[in-house]
Design a protein around this motif. Structure first.
Motif, mmCIF file in Angstrom:
data_model
loop_
_atom_site.group_PDB
_atom_site.id
_atom_site.type_symbol
_atom_site.label_atom_id
_atom_site.label_comp_id
_atom_site.label_asym_id
_atom_site.label_seq_id
_atom_site.Cartn_x
_atom_site.Cartn_y
_atom_site.Cartn_z
ATOM 1 N N LYS A 7 0.852 -1.192 0.000
ATOM 2 C CA LYS A 7 0.000 0.000 0.000
ATOM 3 C C LYS A 7 0.888 1.242 0.000
ATOM 4 O O LYS A 7 1.864 1.327 0.754
ATOM 5 C CB LYS A 7 -0.915 -0.021 1.226
ATOM 6 C CG LYS A 7 -1.826 1.197 1.345
ATOM 7 C CD LYS A 7 -1.363 2.168 2.381
ATOM 8 C CE LYS A 7 -2.098 3.490 2.360
ATOM 9 N NZ LYS A 7 -1.642 4.408 3.411
ATOM 10 N N GLY A 151 -7.973 7.854 6.135
ATOM 11 C CA GLY A 151 -6.884 6.897 6.391
ATOM 12 C C GLY A 151 -7.263 5.463 6.053
ATOM 13 O O GLY A 151 -6.522 4.524 6.356
ATOM 14 N N ASP A 154 -5.311 1.919 4.364
ATOM 15 C CA ASP A 154 -4.582 0.889 5.126
ATOM 16 C C ASP A 154 -5.498 -0.321 5.354
ATOM 17 O O ASP A 154 -5.073 -1.473 5.241
ATOM 18 C CB ASP A 154 -4.160 1.422 6.512
ATOM 19 C CG ASP A 154 -3.162 2.576 6.430
ATOM 20 O OD1 ASP A 154 -2.540 2.754 5.374
ATOM 21 O OD2 ASP A 154 -3.010 3.283 7.442
ATOM 22 N N LYS A 209 -0.931 8.087 13.666
ATOM 23 C CA LYS A 209 -1.719 7.793 12.456
ATOM 24 C C LYS A 209 -0.946 7.038 11.381
ATOM 25 O O LYS A 209 -1.457 6.847 10.283
ATOM 26 C CB LYS A 209 -2.307 9.085 11.895
ATOM 27 C CG LYS A 209 -1.283 10.033 11.318
ATOM 28 C CD LYS A 209 -1.999 11.117 10.538
ATOM 29 C CE LYS A 209 -0.976 12.013 9.871
ATOM 30 N NZ LYS A 209 -1.521 12.838 8.846
HETATM 31 MG MG MG Z 1 -2.457 7.069 6.428
#
Ligand code: MG
Ligand code: ADP
Ligand code: ASP
Length: 406
Positions: A7, A151, A154, A209
């Motif tokens: 990723k 986010g 992920d 994060k």
């Molecule tokens: Mg991120």
């Protein structure tokens, strides 16, 4: 052939040069004889720009349209990366989350993956393709496009790794791994070579994060080792895994911080059964996540109840709580934004006295006032003034000697 899922986050694909750099790294993995599935984020800043655009045409854009709009950011990157790979003479195909079989519930902007139907991805791998999947998105049973929350790429990566039986999931980002604290805030922070799921989950949940907590949760559930490393170097990174013997006695593993904290205090609440439920059930119905909750011991059957929410949810939460506070006979309802939280985390703290005292004295030496305290077995969190968070993290890093190798 062994399969890896890689990723690449927003800063790693922020412009054409960086996308070409990522293409080279993928080509190198392919050259080692691996099958590769790649998950990409939107180009850095794109998601924020799309949100701004939406709010420039509507005061309250509808959830469905907003999710379809935001999903395009990741689609752009996936197609560009596939083109860059084709340009290098490699066979590649981009797929949206829906095409890649990421099936979610219909909770727009925070959808959860219900299952992954991997047939299309597998078919493309069987044809010899490198498969590039747009992260952060999925599709409902009604074929509406959803997003997984900020986010969320992920989470896409680890979910795909689990459903495809990948040997590992590699998260490439703009730092060299998971550090003892945010390296942008604490220059002495040290990169960890490895960390257990449990500790990583607490770090991520409480503000680090670098990996999304839901990705860590999925990794633990499906026993997928997650490597966090830089997309700009060949440094070995940090392996998040479930290996035993990783507990370091008497040691804090890392410090997390979060600047997105607001608190609400209901003052003068009658102390009788059902009051907490009367306040928190309507908040849950309004989809407001509550973090820390503290209730004082009552005096003369009257107590105060304080809890924290994300700043963006403060107004909504106040609108829910104020009328309830009135109806249960509370004296008043106060709110404050401008808070932050700092947490020390480590399985080595379990059943070991002294960590709280050391944390509080490090904060008091900096003249930092602690507003609320919350703990789990492997974490102590203090809610403090937002402006003091940087100093607090640095002071705690020193106090627990995290710059020193274990
Ligand atoms: Mg991120
Ligand atoms: P991406 O766009 O690749 O998903 P993010 O911005 O989401 O990257 O996450 C990487 C950032 O996480 C780093 O730039 C760093 O500032 C921050 N971060 C916070 N805490 C930590 C930590 N403990 N270790 C490493 N990075 C951290
Ligand atoms: N592009 C999304 C975000 O900015 C998802 C991600 O990058 O993981 O939050």
């Amino acid at each position: 052939m062994a399969l890896v899922v890689q990723k690449y986050g927003g800063t790693s694909v922020a412009d054409a040069e960086k996308i070409k750099n990522v293409a080279k790294r993928i080509a190198a993995t392919r050259a080692k004889g691996k099958e590769v599935v790649v998950v990409v984020s939107a180009m850095g800043g794109t998601t924020d720009e799309l949100i701004k655009l939406a709010y420039s045409v509507a005061e309250k854009p509808s959830d469905r349209e907003l999710d379809l709009l935001l999903s395009t950011g990741e689609v752009v990157t996936s197609t560009l990366l596939a083109m860059a790979l084709e340009e290098m003479g490699l066979e590649a195909i981009s797929l949206s989350g829906a095409q890649a079989g990421i099936r979610t519930d219909a909770a727009y902007s925070r959808a959860r993956i219900q299952r992954v139907d991997p047939e299309r991805v597998v078919a493309e791998l069987d044809k010899g393709n490198i498969v590039i999947v747009a992260g952060f998105q999925g599709v409902t049973d009604e074929m509406d496009i959803t997003t997984l929350g900020r986010g969320g790429s992920d989470t896409t990566a680890v979910a795909l790794a689990a459903s495809l039986g990948a040997e590992s999931c590699q998260i490439y980002t703009d730092v060299e791994g998971v550090f003892t604290a945010d390296p942008r805030l604490v220059p002495e922070a040290r990169k960890l070579n490895e960390i257990g799921y449990e500790e990583m989950l607490e770090l991520a949940t409480y503000g680090a994060k670098v990996v999304h907590p839901r990705a860590v949760e999925l990794g633990e559930l499906f026993e997928i080792p997650i490597l966090v490393a830089s997309s700009f170097s060949d440094s070995p990174g940090t392996l998040i895994h479930g290996g035993a013997a990783m507990e370091v006695r008497n040691k804090v593993r890392g410090i997390a911080h979060d600047l997105d904290v607001a608190k609400i205090t209901v003052v003068g609440v009658p102390d009788r059964p059902g009051i907490a439920a009367a306040i928190f059930e309507p908040l849950a119905k309004a989809n407001i996540s509550i973090d820390t909750i503290v209730q004082n011991a009552s005096i003369d059957n009257i107590t105060d109840l304080t809890f924290t929410v994300a700043k963006s949810q403060l107004d909504k939460a106040m609108n829910v709580v104020k009328p309830i506070a009135q109806s249960i006979g509370a004296r008043e309802c106060l709110s404050a934004a401008g808070l932050g939280k700092v947490s020390i985390i480590g399985t080595g703290m379990q059943n070991t006295p002294g960590f709280a005292a050391r944390m509080f004295s490090a904060l008091s030496e900096q003249k930092i006032n602690i507003q609320l305290i919350a703990t789990s077995e492997i974490r102590i969190t203090c809610i403090i003034d937002e402006a003091k968070v940087g100093d607090a993290v640095k002071a705690l890093h020193r106090a627990f000697e995290l710059e020193i190798e274990e």
